[in-house]
Scaffold this active site. Structure first.
Site, PDB file in Angstrom:
ATOM      1  N   GLY A  18       5.859  10.728 -39.017  1.00  0.00           N
ATOM      2  CA  GLY A  18       5.581   9.811 -37.927  1.00  0.00           C
ATOM      3  C   GLY A  18       4.240   9.119 -38.074  1.00  0.00           C
ATOM      4  O   GLY A  18       3.899   8.605 -39.133  1.00  0.00           O
ATOM      5  N   THR A  43       2.078   4.895 -32.372  1.00  0.00           N
ATOM      6  CA  THR A  43       2.696   4.942 -31.047  1.00  0.00           C
ATOM      7  C   THR A  43       1.674   4.613 -29.964  1.00  0.00           C
ATOM      8  O   THR A  43       0.460   4.775 -30.151  1.00  0.00           O
ATOM      9  CB  THR A  43       3.285   6.336 -30.760  1.00  0.00           C
ATOM     10  OG1 THR A  43       2.202   7.290 -30.682  1.00  0.00           O
ATOM     11  CG2 THR A  43       4.273   6.755 -31.838  1.00  0.00           C
ATOM     12  N   GLU A  88      -3.259  -5.191 -37.919  1.00  0.00           N
ATOM     13  CA  GLU A  88      -1.825  -4.943 -37.817  1.00  0.00           C
ATOM     14  C   GLU A  88      -1.416  -4.791 -36.357  1.00  0.00           C
ATOM     15  O   GLU A  88      -0.396  -5.340 -35.917  1.00  0.00           O
ATOM     16  CB  GLU A  88      -1.466  -3.681 -38.593  1.00  0.00           C
ATOM     17  CG  GLU A  88      -0.014  -3.235 -38.420  1.00  0.00           C
ATOM     18  CD  GLU A  88       0.298  -1.930 -39.137  1.00  0.00           C
ATOM     19  OE1 GLU A  88       1.367  -1.363 -38.864  1.00  0.00           O
ATOM     20  OE2 GLU A  88      -0.525  -1.479 -39.962  1.00  0.00           O
ATOM     21  N   TYR A 112      -9.206   5.092 -45.743  1.00  0.00           N
ATOM     22  CA  TYR A 112     -10.234   4.201 -45.215  1.00  0.00           C
ATOM     23  C   TYR A 112      -9.763   2.751 -45.244  1.00  0.00           C
ATOM     24  O   TYR A 112     -10.081   1.965 -44.338  1.00  0.00           O
ATOM     25  CB  TYR A 112     -11.528   4.367 -46.019  1.00  0.00           C
ATOM     26  CG  TYR A 112     -11.978   5.807 -46.087  1.00  0.00           C
ATOM     27  CD1 TYR A 112     -12.550   6.423 -44.977  1.00  0.00           C
ATOM     28  CD2 TYR A 112     -11.785   6.562 -47.243  1.00  0.00           C
ATOM     29  CE1 TYR A 112     -12.944   7.755 -45.025  1.00  0.00           C
ATOM     30  CE2 TYR A 112     -12.183   7.894 -47.294  1.00  0.00           C
ATOM     31  CZ  TYR A 112     -12.745   8.495 -46.185  1.00  0.00           C
ATOM     32  OH  TYR A 112     -13.119   9.814 -46.230  1.00  0.00           O
TER      33      TYR A 112
END
Length: 382
Positions: free
Chosen positions: A134, A370, A247, A238
């Protein structure tokens, strides 16, 4: 109410007008086929490359437009409005893969890969997530063992966007098992030249049907040592931490654009749909729900624009990006739910755009870290 983002300029206005028209007239008619095929045609990627929509912020010497993150954000927004099927695949390509090569690649690596990414000849993917791992990057099990002038890559990845069609995959792997996060490196896997690399099945998802999502397997996959990103082992964690804010901001860009689109199409529907002898927009509940959605969407837009301005200046920090990612995607899902409700039974039909946006929205709270992880990162700043 008319609102123009503070980071927009006249050149971007011209680019976006042409780009949106091209999307709506030329590429959008293919969306239904792509959803059925669970794949976007290679020709569509090449077309975006010709339009300058791939890697628009890359330097001109590498085939880009020499723009800024404003160009990346504009492309994501326009795709989310006109052709949401391509928004995520292109965001991964533009806002993630190309950024890693630009920021950490050697001059030779940039020359080798960015022109292809900009033209659409190369499609990019990034492989971090592993089965059972995950959001926990520290739990990586994929290994890269140096053997002479190459690495032997072993392990598996899952939930990889563009995995079925990617020509260039950034793979996070352990090059030193004893060093924890300091032992993670990023390797550039060229799909055509890597023996031992295998694509798994194109995974079935409840939404994002046109975006291929795959398992990837590496069984002593051959990766030349020169494909180590950054030229030094142990820098991967890093590197990921440095670029994850951008992102996450890209995800927020998509979320806000989707919210704006859902409010627009639901308002139009509420003006046309009659019940009990009048348009449903004239019912107070409908008007109040849309008033709330419009308010929160504008608030999201203003905060997003502030974050984009910081990204353009190179000042976007992890906390601001985490706030943007978690809050806008939560609001995107709330907006999808309430707008679908106002469509009634028609909203549950796949032929209606709001239904597709409802199921597509849910993954936004999961990938890119998440939303629970985002709150943890924010809490650490208190």
């Amino acid at each position: 109410m008319s609102y123009r983002s503070s980071w927009m300029n006249d050149d971007l206005d011209i680019f976006r007008e042409t780009f949106r028209r091209y999307l709506s007239t030329t590429l959008s008619p293919w969306a239904q086929k792509w959803r059925a095929d669970k794949m976007i045609d290679k020709e569509a990627w090449l077309a975006l490359g010709e339009m300058g929509a791939l890697c628009p912020d890359m330097p001109e010497e590498y085939g880009g437009l020499g723009g800024t993150f404003a160009h990346v954000a504009a492309v994501i927004e326009d795709l989310e409005y006109e052709l949401p099927e391509m928004a995520l695949p292109v965001a991964v390509h533009n806002a993630i893969v190309a950024q890693y090569v630009l920021h950490f690649g050697s001059h030779e690596q940039k020359q080798r890969w960015i022109p292809g990414l900009a033209s659409g000849q190369l499609i990019g993917a990034i492989a971090m997530t592993e089965p059972g791992g995950g959001s926990d990057l520290r739990a990586l099990r994929t290994r890269a063992t140096r053997e002479g002038n190459a690495y032997a890559l072993n392990g598996s990845k899952t939930f990889i966007t563009n995995g079925q069609i990617a020509d260039l995959v950034i793979v996070a792997a352990k090059t030193d098992l004893e060093q924890g996060t300091k032992g993670i490196s990023l390797l550039m896997v060229e799909a055509d030249g890597s023996d031992g690399f295998r694509r798994g099945k194109n995974l079935d998802k409840i939404g994002m049907h046109a975006s291929d999502t795959s398992e990837l397997f590496f069984d002593n996959a051959f990766v030349p040592a020169e494909n180590l990103l950054g030229g030094q082992e142990g820098q991967g964690f890093y590197q990921m931490m440095e670029l994850l804010p951008k992102e996450r901001l890209a995800i927020a860009v998509s979320a806000v654009a989707s919210m704006e689109r859902m409010v627009q199409i639901t308002t139009d529907y509420a003006k046309e749909r009659n019940a009990f002898g009048k348009p449903i927009l004239e019912f107070q509940n409908t008007a109040f729900v849309l008033a709330e959605r419009k308010s929160e969407t504008l608030i999201a837009r203003v905060f997003l624009d502030w974050c984009i301005e910081r990204a353009i200046r190179g000042e976007l920090d992890q906390v601001a990006a985490s706030i943007a990612k978690y809050w806008t995607t939560d609001k995107q899902c709330e907006t999808a739910d309430e707008c679908l409700q106002l469509h009634g039974g028609y909203g549950y039909m796949d032929e209606y755009e709001i239904g597709r946006r409802y199921v597509d929205a849910r993954i936004q709270r999961i990938y890119g870290g998440t939303n629970e992880i985002m709150k943890l990162l924010i809490a650490r700043s208190l």
